[in-house]
Design an enzyme around this catalytic site. Structure first.
Site, PDB file in Angstrom:
ATOM      1  N   ASN A  73       0.812  -1.229   0.000  1.00  0.00           N
ATOM      2  CA  ASN A  73       0.000   0.000   0.000  1.00  0.00           C
ATOM      3  C   ASN A  73       0.841   1.273   0.000  1.00  0.00           C
ATOM      4  O   ASN A  73       0.519   2.247   0.661  1.00  0.00           O
ATOM      5  CB  ASN A  73      -0.956   0.022   1.188  1.00  0.00           C
ATOM      6  CG  ASN A  73      -2.095  -0.946   1.042  1.00  0.00           C
ATOM      7  OD1 ASN A  73      -1.911  -2.069   0.593  1.00  0.00           O
ATOM      8  ND2 ASN A  73      -3.284  -0.527   1.413  1.00  0.00           N
ATOM      9  N   ARG A 204      -4.397 -14.273  -0.020  1.00  0.00           N
ATOM     10  CA  ARG A 204      -5.650 -14.474   0.688  1.00  0.00           C
ATOM     11  C   ARG A 204      -6.433 -15.603   0.043  1.00  0.00           C
ATOM     12  O   ARG A 204      -6.148 -15.998  -1.096  1.00  0.00           O
ATOM     13  CB  ARG A 204      -6.454 -13.167   0.692  1.00  0.00           C
ATOM     14  CG  ARG A 204      -5.809 -12.093   1.556  1.00  0.00           C
ATOM     15  CD  ARG A 204      -6.454 -10.738   1.361  1.00  0.00           C
ATOM     16  NE  ARG A 204      -6.208 -10.185   0.036  1.00  0.00           N
ATOM     17  CZ  ARG A 204      -6.493  -8.926  -0.306  1.00  0.00           C
ATOM     18  NH1 ARG A 204      -7.042  -8.108   0.575  1.00  0.00           N
ATOM     19  NH2 ARG A 204      -6.246  -8.497  -1.519  1.00  0.00           N
TER      20      ARG A 204
END
Length: 317
Positions: A73, A204
């Site tokens: 990020n 994920r």
């Protein structure tokens, strides 16, 4: 990894289902919250630099994997850029010292094979070589500027510049070595790759090992900034041929009101799936059950609307 994603999404697969009130998204990007360092004050950036030289994604996180230094990020390289900019304005040595410490951290964070993990000294998927959200590529762009000692990095000494140049060169090797070969042909890259085997890896539960159109585009863009040689040229041509092979025409992707869908539209520009199955190049979709599906409509609404499953990324090459 952030729940964001570039959003201009259009892609095809199969089934059309009706959901009232959906709007076609515009071409600009939409991001989830970026790392704290993108907006924090300079004093907070100095205060939150970790002993290893990097920064956390969220300055308020005090435990677990996300309390470690990361490039996710926009973390760490954003702080370094902001510190370098401030040093050029003020000549305050606190900013240059912190920037140099951050650059050294990125050099230390790099694997011997040239890749960068998402999180430093981490576990699970955080230790994979991470192209997701252009993390590794953005680090390489910045180190390329450091190596050239240009712009706000003119204060960097020749030793650190040379180390940065070598790191970028090793990073290019990692890119070339992680490009997936299928049927004897160079194709694209995964969002993340195992740091040992170099094969595409999962993250994920809804991010299974696969090829990704989105991040692969920015990898190719970076390769196009390098001096051409036979391997780089072959890599670029292989990826571009793969983009052309897997593009989807005659459909558009709509996302809104917490859901998304694919719609037949003969006038739509080409689109690409976010994920393609290894070996078959079929678009794939995965919900929170971790089961691969071949229709967007077959995964739960929360994941259909909470993730960008299609986009026009390769059209920007």
């Amino acid at each position: 990894m952030k729940a964001k994603k570039l959003v201009t999404f259009v892609l095809a697969c199969s089934m059309v289902f009706s959901v009232a009130g959906m709007a076609v998204l515009p071409a600009p990007t939409v991001s989830a919250a970026d790392a704290s360092g993108t907006t924090a004050s300079l004093s907070d950036i100095l205060k939150n630099q970790r002993p290893d030289g990097g920064w956390r994604k969220d300055y308020s996180q005090t435990s677990g994997e996300w309390a470690k230094s990361t490039i996710d990020n926009k973390a760490t390289y954003s702080e370094i850029r902001r510190l370098a900019t401030e040093f050029k304005k003020t000549n305050d040595q606190r900013y240059s010292a912190a920037a140099i410490k951050g650059i050294n951290f990125l050099l230390n964070m790099q694997y011997s094979n040239g890749g960068w993990p998402q999180v430093y000294q981490s576990s699970g998927y955080h230790k994979h070589i991470t192209y997701n959200d252009d993390a590794m590529i953005n680090v390489m762009y910045m180190l390329d500027e450091v190596a050239a000692r240009k712009g706000n990095f003119s204060f960097i000494d020749s030793s650190l510049a040379n180390r940065s140049k070598n790191a970028v060169s090793k990073g290019v090797d990692a890119i070339l070595n992680t490009q997936v070969v299928s049927g004897g042909k160079l194709t694209a890259w995964g969002q993340q790759h195992d740091s040992s085997s170099l094969r595409p890896a999962g993250a994920r539960i809804y991010e299974v090992p696969s090829l990704t159109a989105g991040e692969s585009v920015n990898i190719v863009k970076f390769l196009k900034t390098r001096s051409a040689n036979s391997r780089i040229t072959a890599s670029i041509k292989g990826a571009e041929a793969w983009f052309n092979k897997v593009k989807i025409t005659g459909y558009r992707y709509e996302r809104g009101n917490g859901d998304s869908r694919i719609i037949a539209d003969s006038s739509a520009s080409p689109i690409w799936a976010r994920f393609y199955e290894l070996g078959t190049d079929k678009p794939i979709f995965v919900g929170r059950d971790g089961v691969v599906k071949y229709k967007l409509s077959d995964i739960e609404k929360e994941r259909r609307g909470g993730y960008a499953w299609y986009g026009n990324w390769p059209s920007k090459l």
